[in-house]
Design an enzyme around this catalytic site. Sequence first.
Site, PDB file in Angstrom:
ATOM      1  N   ALA B  35      29.156  39.433  29.068  1.00  0.00           N
ATOM      2  CA  ALA B  35      30.342  39.699  28.283  1.00  0.00           C
ATOM      3  C   ALA B  35      30.420  41.344  28.669  1.00  0.00           C
ATOM      4  CB  ALA B  35      30.190  39.629  26.644  1.00  0.00           C
ATOM      5  N   ASP B  36      31.476  41.927  28.506  1.00  0.00           N
ATOM      6  CA  ASP B  36      31.701  43.251  28.560  1.00  0.00           C
ATOM      7  C   ASP B  36      31.957  43.931  27.094  1.00  0.00           C
ATOM      8  OD1 ASP B  36      34.376  43.221  27.808  1.00  0.00           O
ATOM      9  OD2 ASP B  36      35.119  43.333  30.127  1.00  0.00           O
ATOM     10  N   SER B  37      32.190  45.283  26.999  1.00  0.00           N
ATOM     11  CA  SER B  37      32.355  45.798  25.551  1.00  0.00           C
ATOM     12  C   SER B  37      33.426  45.059  24.975  1.00  0.00           C
ATOM     13  CB  SER B  37      31.945  47.098  25.595  1.00  0.00           C
ATOM     14  OG  SER B  37      33.188  47.863  26.603  1.00  0.00           O
ATOM     15  N   LEU B  38      34.473  44.991  25.522  1.00  0.00           N
ATOM     16  CA  LEU B  38      35.761  44.682  24.890  1.00  0.00           C
ATOM     17  C   LEU B  38      35.625  43.060  24.585  1.00  0.00           C
ATOM     18  CD1 LEU B  38      38.556  45.900  24.177  1.00  0.00           C
ATOM     19  CD2 LEU B  38      39.184  44.961  26.593  1.00  0.00           C
ATOM     20  N   ASP B  39      34.862  42.357  25.474  1.00  0.00           N
ATOM     21  CA  ASP B  39      34.532  40.970  25.047  1.00  0.00           C
ATOM     22  C   ASP B  39      33.953  40.820  23.878  1.00  0.00           C
ATOM     23  OD1 ASP B  39      35.458  39.713  27.214  1.00  0.00           O
ATOM     24  OD2 ASP B  39      33.923  40.392  28.559  1.00  0.00           O
TER      25      ASP B  39
END
Lengths: 245, 77
Positions: B35-39
Amino acid sequence: MFDLTGKCALVTGASGGIGGAIATALHGAGATVGLSGTRTAPLEELAARLGERAHVLPCNLSDAEAVNALPKQAIEAMGGLDILVNNAGITRDNLFMRMSEEDWAQVLEVNLTSTMRLCKGVVRPMMKTRWGRIVNITSIVGSTGNPGQANYAAAKAGMVGMSKSIAYEVASRGITVNCVAPGFIETAMTDKLNEDQKSGILGQIPAGRMGTPEEIASAVLYLSSPEAGYVTGATLHVNGGMAML
Amino acid sequence: MSDVADRVRKIVVEHLGVEEDKVVENASFIDDLGADSLDTVELVMAFEEEFGIEIPDDAAETIQTFGDAVRFIKEAQ
């Protein structure tokens, strides 16, 4: 050319010349529009002129709670929120040496902070639908500066930096964030200028005339369209060549 | 109605496009599940919706793993 059928757009400052033209252009392309502003009467008038697909959503942008509630109200009224146009703005001009902290704070609150609040409120629903357009109306003075407008220029430049940062964060979700920076536009505000002031201004505009609200609206319409999906973090200057940035 | 863990796992699998057996107790959304931070923000939004709860920002920051999410939601319910 640009088809916004099925899209819902919230436009702040829709009671003004430029805001009204923006709402009319988006509506003309098929969008459902939410007309926001402090003065209800001109909003009602505009809604009546547009007919169907127009909702009046009064909001005082210096009232944080009202601003935070606006996106939700817009979604309730329109059934969605795909396009946000932060057009509302105020000026409290004065020479910097004489500018009060209150004039500074008020201009930043309404122009910059309320834009931040609305962007925050709309990003969530836009992330869900994986599509969104945010268009922030800035000003040529955010780039060039202008005597008497330290507060306004700071707020408008701040909007540009904020828009670029948000654009980075949400680009992967199909949301674009751009700015339109008008130069001198024929509105109630510029009507107040006297002939000397007007000719002085026109001398600085290669196009030799002021712009029209419709010419700003056309830029907003483009940036709101599916066709502009690969344009983000940009500022589109609409100023007759007054500043070629 | 299925168990909290199953419902959370379903959301994670759908959102991050990972194999179900990778979503284990200590699996970090960012380090293990890609995941990225937005995920992670979107996952929290999805949890809020699925379970009808509100996860404040400071609490959201503490939800780093699948196990964290399940524990938090169970307590919040």
